[in-house]
Write a protein that holds these residues in place. Sequence first.
Motif, PDB file in Angstrom:
ATOM      1  N   ILE A 123       0.836  -0.844   0.268  1.00 34.43           N
ATOM      2  CA  ILE A 123       0.029   0.292  -0.101  1.00 34.43           C
ATOM      3  C   ILE A 123       0.705   1.302   0.246  1.00 34.43           C
ATOM      4  CG2 ILE A 123      -2.130   1.329   0.847  1.00 34.43           C
ATOM      5  CD1 ILE A 123      -2.406  -1.437   2.447  1.00 34.43           C
ATOM      6  N   MET A 124       2.324   0.917   0.672  1.00 39.98           N
ATOM      7  CA  MET A 124       3.008   2.393   0.593  1.00 39.98           C
ATOM      8  C   MET A 124       3.402   2.411  -0.341  1.00 39.98           C
ATOM      9  SD  MET A 124       4.800   4.703   2.798  1.00 39.98           S
ATOM     10  CE  MET A 124       4.883   3.603   4.625  1.00 39.98           C
ATOM     11  N   ALA A 125       4.030   1.564  -1.639  1.00 47.79           N
ATOM     12  CA  ALA A 125       4.384   1.620  -2.574  1.00 47.79           C
ATOM     13  C   ALA A 125       3.289   2.866  -3.105  1.00 47.79           C
ATOM     14  CB  ALA A 125       5.600   0.441  -3.215  1.00 47.79           C
ATOM     15  N   ALA A 126       2.583   2.112  -3.567  1.00 52.59           N
ATOM     16  CA  ALA A 126       0.705   2.607  -4.330  1.00 52.59           C
ATOM     17  C   ALA A 126       1.392   3.874  -3.999  1.00 52.59           C
ATOM     18  CB  ALA A 126      -0.226   1.214  -4.214  1.00 52.59           C
ATOM     19  N   ILE A 136      -2.305   8.292   4.237  1.00 51.85           N
ATOM     20  CA  ILE A 136      -2.916   7.411   4.466  1.00 51.85           C
ATOM     21  C   ILE A 136      -0.629   6.451   4.804  1.00 51.85           C
ATOM     22  CG2 ILE A 136      -2.691   5.262   2.898  1.00 51.85           C
ATOM     23  CD1 ILE A 136      -5.082   6.954   1.451  1.00 51.85           C
ATOM     24  N   GLN A 137       0.096   6.900   3.459  1.00 49.09           N
ATOM     25  CA  GLN A 137       1.300   6.538   4.529  1.00 49.09           C
ATOM     26  C   GLN A 137       1.578   6.250   6.185  1.00 49.09           C
ATOM     27  OE1 GLN A 137       3.548   7.871   0.842  1.00 49.09           O
ATOM     28  NE2 GLN A 137       4.187   6.521   0.052  1.00 49.09           N
ATOM     29  N   PHE A 138       1.534   7.844   6.353  1.00 45.57           N
ATOM     30  CA  PHE A 138       2.513   7.273   7.131  1.00 45.57           C
ATOM     31  C   PHE A 138       1.284   7.001   8.886  1.00 45.57           C
ATOM     32  CE2 PHE A 138       2.994  10.724  11.608  1.00 45.57           C
ATOM     33  CZ  PHE A 138       4.547   9.990  10.854  1.00 45.57           C
ATOM     34  N   GLY A 139      -0.340   7.201   8.740  1.00 45.25           N
ATOM     35  CA  GLY A 139      -0.721   6.615   9.618  1.00 45.25           C
ATOM     36  C   GLY A 139      -1.084   5.162   9.290  1.00 45.25           C
ATOM     37  N   LEU A 140      -1.687   4.914   8.652  1.00 47.33           N
ATOM     38  CA  LEU A 140      -2.642   3.381   8.430  1.00 47.33           C
ATOM     39  C   LEU A 140      -1.154   2.133   8.326  1.00 47.33           C
ATOM     40  CD1 LEU A 140      -5.049   1.372   7.562  1.00 47.33           C
ATOM     41  CD2 LEU A 140      -5.067   2.518   5.243  1.00 47.33           C
ATOM     42  N   CYS A 141      -0.689   2.622   6.669  1.00 45.03           N
ATOM     43  CA  CYS A 141       1.041   1.933   6.338  1.00 45.03           C
ATOM     44  C   CYS A 141       1.788   1.956   7.751  1.00 45.03           C
ATOM     45  CB  CYS A 141       1.381   2.341   5.315  1.00 45.03           C
ATOM     46  SG  CYS A 141       0.081   2.420   3.603  1.00 45.03           S
TER      47      CYS A 141
END
Length: 444
Positions: free
Chosen positions: A362-365, A385-390
């Motif tokens: 997900i981070m790469a996407a 999304i990268q910082f929180g979810l991933c």
Amino acid sequence: MDYGSEPRRSGSFSRISSTNSSFRRHSFNQVGAVHHEVDDDSDCRSVSEAGDIGDRALHSKRYSGSGRPRFSFDNNGENVVVPIQEHPFKESQLPTASPASPDTLLHDQGQNKECKKELPWFMTYISSRVHLAVLGILGVLTRYLLEKLFGPEVVGATSDQSYMYVDLAPNMVGSFLMGWFGVVYKGDISKFSPELAVGLTTGYLGSLTTFSGWNQKMLELSADGDWVFAVLGFLLGLFLVAYSFMFGVETAKGLKWAFNRTNLSSKCGFSVVNTIMSQSILIVVMITLLGSLWGVSVALLTKDFDHDSSTSHLWLGCIIGPIGVWIRFYLARLNGQGLGRTEMIKWMPFGTLIANVVAACIMAAMATMKKAVTNNHFGIVATGIQFGLCGCLSTVSTFIAEFGAMRESKHPWQAYVYALTTIIISFSLGTLIFSVPVWTKGWT
């Protein structure tokens, strides 16, 4: 380090293996080869469950939901493998019975009966999830502060263009604290509150550390042609977090030994009456704190979204971060379960592996989409999304605890297979999702 009369050995978990392996070898040699298979099976489950077992940990109110042995510590700080729900004592440590009056006995029985009262299952369910959310948000905030402190703007020890990646400091600090709260003092904390113990390890330390951020920085280095830096980033990163974890275990053991040696633990100890009232108050406090953290994050995100993109992703990360923690918490129930009906490869913690790989993808996407879409608002959402979810879905602290347990088990090769499997799968899929589009599109 040498604490008291303990023999010196290398490694943080060496006494875990040696103490119990010698006992089991002596016992099992007398009862046949079948028990060797049982022992190997238990050992596989133990190393796979060394980091986290999700909601199975809360069903029994202790940290071995299935009753299988887990890595833990006894009251003297000595490493043993025991079912965590049982409290191991040496014979000399057992309290001596003293005369007591009937009134005292009735009072003690009433107090014990009161202590055994538990909340209804739905309140326990709410309590555990709220603990995970609150401590997960605090982990996100701590990670952000450590990134800024050690980043190029202040200390300058880490950067995006170096193998000393920006998440290295949070990963090292979280791994160090995992040695304290996830190994040595986890049983002590669980006696006060099982939900707090799970919240500290799965919620706070799991969100403080991030495997997906680590993997993404190595992907970006490789996409820029800095392959040597990418390899060094993985090797040096694994080395530093592993030794941070070991240092955390040793320092926590040293403090615990000093407390027991000087009897400070009994002088400074406190008793907790785990009544329904006290548990209910704790739930109300945690729900209030969660509402406050979410409310402040929403207000600051609304304020900064159109004006200050440097902090907007942080507030969005605090809002959606608990979702990543909850998903990882549920995935952790797969640890120690193996594959299929035959439960193959029980030593592999598939829950942690899946969480780290999915978060890395997900981070790469999101990184690829930020390259393709130049809209500033989309960049804030994708970064949040990268910082929180991933960041909360993936974890280094649990990963390195499992790695350390495997390295000191009867099959140390499992640790390196596990680490390589996690890194190779995450990096390979990340290359397909991020690096290949960057190369083909010529993005910079």
